[in-house]
Design a protein around this motif. Structure first.
Motif, mmCIF file in Angstrom:
data_model
loop_
_atom_site.group_PDB
_atom_site.id
_atom_site.type_symbol
_atom_site.label_atom_id
_atom_site.label_comp_id
_atom_site.label_asym_id
_atom_site.label_seq_id
_atom_site.Cartn_x
_atom_site.Cartn_y
_atom_site.Cartn_z
ATOM 1 N N UNK A 43 0.852 -1.182 0.000
ATOM 2 C CA UNK A 43 0.000 0.000 0.000
ATOM 3 C C UNK A 43 0.891 1.235 0.000
ATOM 4 N N UNK A 44 0.639 2.152 -0.929
ATOM 5 C CA UNK A 44 1.424 3.387 -0.980
ATOM 6 C C UNK A 44 0.728 4.447 -0.136
ATOM 7 N N UNK A 45 1.484 5.035 0.764
ATOM 8 C CA UNK A 45 0.951 6.078 1.630
ATOM 9 C C UNK A 45 1.857 7.291 1.531
ATOM 10 N N UNK A 46 1.365 8.422 2.024
ATOM 11 C CA UNK A 46 2.204 9.623 2.006
ATOM 12 C C UNK A 46 2.058 10.396 3.290
ATOM 13 N N UNK A 47 3.150 11.082 3.631
ATOM 14 C CA UNK A 47 3.180 11.992 4.779
ATOM 15 C C UNK A 47 3.649 13.335 4.245
ATOM 16 N N UNK A 48 2.846 14.374 4.440
ATOM 17 C CA UNK A 48 3.231 15.706 3.975
ATOM 18 C C UNK A 48 4.481 16.190 4.705
ATOM 19 N N UNK A 49 5.252 17.024 4.027
ATOM 20 C CA UNK A 49 6.537 17.472 4.560
ATOM 21 C C UNK A 49 6.414 18.267 5.853
ATOM 22 N N UNK A 50 5.266 18.879 6.105
ATOM 23 C CA UNK A 50 5.100 19.683 7.322
ATOM 24 C C UNK A 50 4.750 18.841 8.553
ATOM 25 N N UNK A 51 4.581 17.536 8.402
ATOM 26 C CA UNK A 51 4.218 16.654 9.519
ATOM 27 C C UNK A 51 5.442 15.937 10.077
ATOM 28 N N UNK A 52 6.379 16.718 10.631
ATOM 29 C CA UNK A 52 7.611 16.153 11.197
ATOM 30 C C UNK A 52 7.301 15.150 12.310
ATOM 31 N N UNK A 67 -3.482 5.614 10.304
ATOM 32 C CA UNK A 67 -4.831 6.128 10.120
ATOM 33 C C UNK A 67 -4.723 7.267 9.118
ATOM 34 N N UNK A 68 -5.647 7.329 8.181
ATOM 35 C CA UNK A 68 -5.562 8.389 7.190
ATOM 36 C C UNK A 68 -6.786 8.456 6.308
ATOM 37 N N UNK A 69 -6.631 9.141 5.192
ATOM 38 C CA UNK A 69 -7.727 9.286 4.232
ATOM 39 C C UNK A 69 -7.274 8.775 2.871
ATOM 40 N N UNK A 70 -8.201 8.162 2.174
ATOM 41 C CA UNK A 70 -7.927 7.514 0.901
ATOM 42 C C UNK A 70 -8.275 8.428 -0.261
ATOM 43 N N UNK A 71 -7.389 8.469 -1.254
ATOM 44 C CA UNK A 71 -7.642 9.178 -2.500
ATOM 45 C C UNK A 71 -7.378 8.203 -3.641
ATOM 46 N N UNK A 72 -8.308 8.141 -4.593
ATOM 47 C CA UNK A 72 -8.124 7.333 -5.792
ATOM 48 C C UNK A 72 -8.151 8.289 -6.968
ATOM 49 N N UNK A 73 -7.137 8.197 -7.831
ATOM 50 C CA UNK A 73 -7.064 9.104 -8.967
ATOM 51 C C UNK A 73 -6.555 8.358 -10.194
ATOM 52 N N UNK A 74 -6.767 8.950 -11.347
ATOM 53 C CA UNK A 74 -6.360 8.333 -12.614
ATOM 54 C C UNK A 74 -5.019 8.916 -13.058
ATOM 55 N N UNK A 75 -4.101 8.038 -13.445
ATOM 56 C CA UNK A 75 -2.815 8.446 -13.996
ATOM 57 C C UNK A 75 -2.947 8.338 -15.516
ATOM 58 N N UNK A 76 -3.107 9.473 -16.167
ATOM 59 C CA UNK A 76 -3.356 9.477 -17.606
ATOM 60 C C UNK A 76 -2.209 8.867 -18.399
ATOM 61 N N UNK A 77 -0.984 9.116 -17.969
ATOM 62 C CA UNK A 77 0.193 8.634 -18.694
ATOM 63 C C UNK A 77 0.166 7.111 -18.875
ATOM 64 N N UNK A 78 -0.268 6.387 -17.840
ATOM 65 C CA UNK A 78 -0.282 4.925 -17.883
ATOM 66 C C UNK A 78 -1.689 4.354 -18.022
ATOM 67 N N UNK A 84 -3.961 6.053 -3.013
ATOM 68 C CA UNK A 84 -2.954 6.658 -2.148
ATOM 69 C C UNK A 84 -3.611 7.020 -0.819
ATOM 70 N N UNK A 85 -2.958 6.681 0.283
ATOM 71 C CA UNK A 85 -3.478 6.983 1.614
ATOM 72 C C UNK A 85 -2.612 8.077 2.225
ATOM 73 N N UNK A 86 -3.235 9.190 2.603
ATOM 74 C CA UNK A 86 -2.517 10.262 3.296
ATOM 75 C C UNK A 86 -2.608 9.999 4.796
#
Length: 95
Positions: A43-52, A67-78, A84-86
């Motif tokens: 699972x790919x997740x992300x942490x914003x740079x301001x969340x030290x 714990x986080x929020x889920x975003x699903x988006x389309x990658x046009x290139x592929x 992605x879970x933030x």
């Protein structure tokens, strides 16, 4: 109708990458058994740079519950959809 995209996910931190803008992408690995066959899920997740506070809690091979929020988006290139879970909160799990 109210839509909820809250996620709870546990696993082992498999990889940490940092973008040029300072965003940390954290790959969470789970080993699951289905029909007697063990498989690995990533699972790919992300942490914003301001969340030290969150960035300091992660390390490769560390077991965590996120714990986080889920975003699903389309990658046009592929021509694929990506999930992605933030991360908003991390709890360490005993190893």
């Amino acid at each position: 109708m109210e839509f909820v995209n809250k996620v709870e996910l546990s696993g082992t931190v498999a990889e940490i990458r940092t973008s040029e803008r300072g965003t940390n992408f954290v790959m969470i690995k789970q080993n699951v058994t289905f029909a007697g066959v063990e498989r690995t899920r990533l699972f790919e997740t992300l942490i914003n740079s301001d969340r030290r506070d969150l960035i300091d809690q992660i390390a490769v091979d560390k077991k965590v519950k996120i714990f986080g929020s889920l975003t699903i988006f389309r990658v046009k290139k592929f021509n694929i959809h990506k999930m992605l879970v933030e991360i908003n909160k991390i709890e360490p799990l005993e190893q």
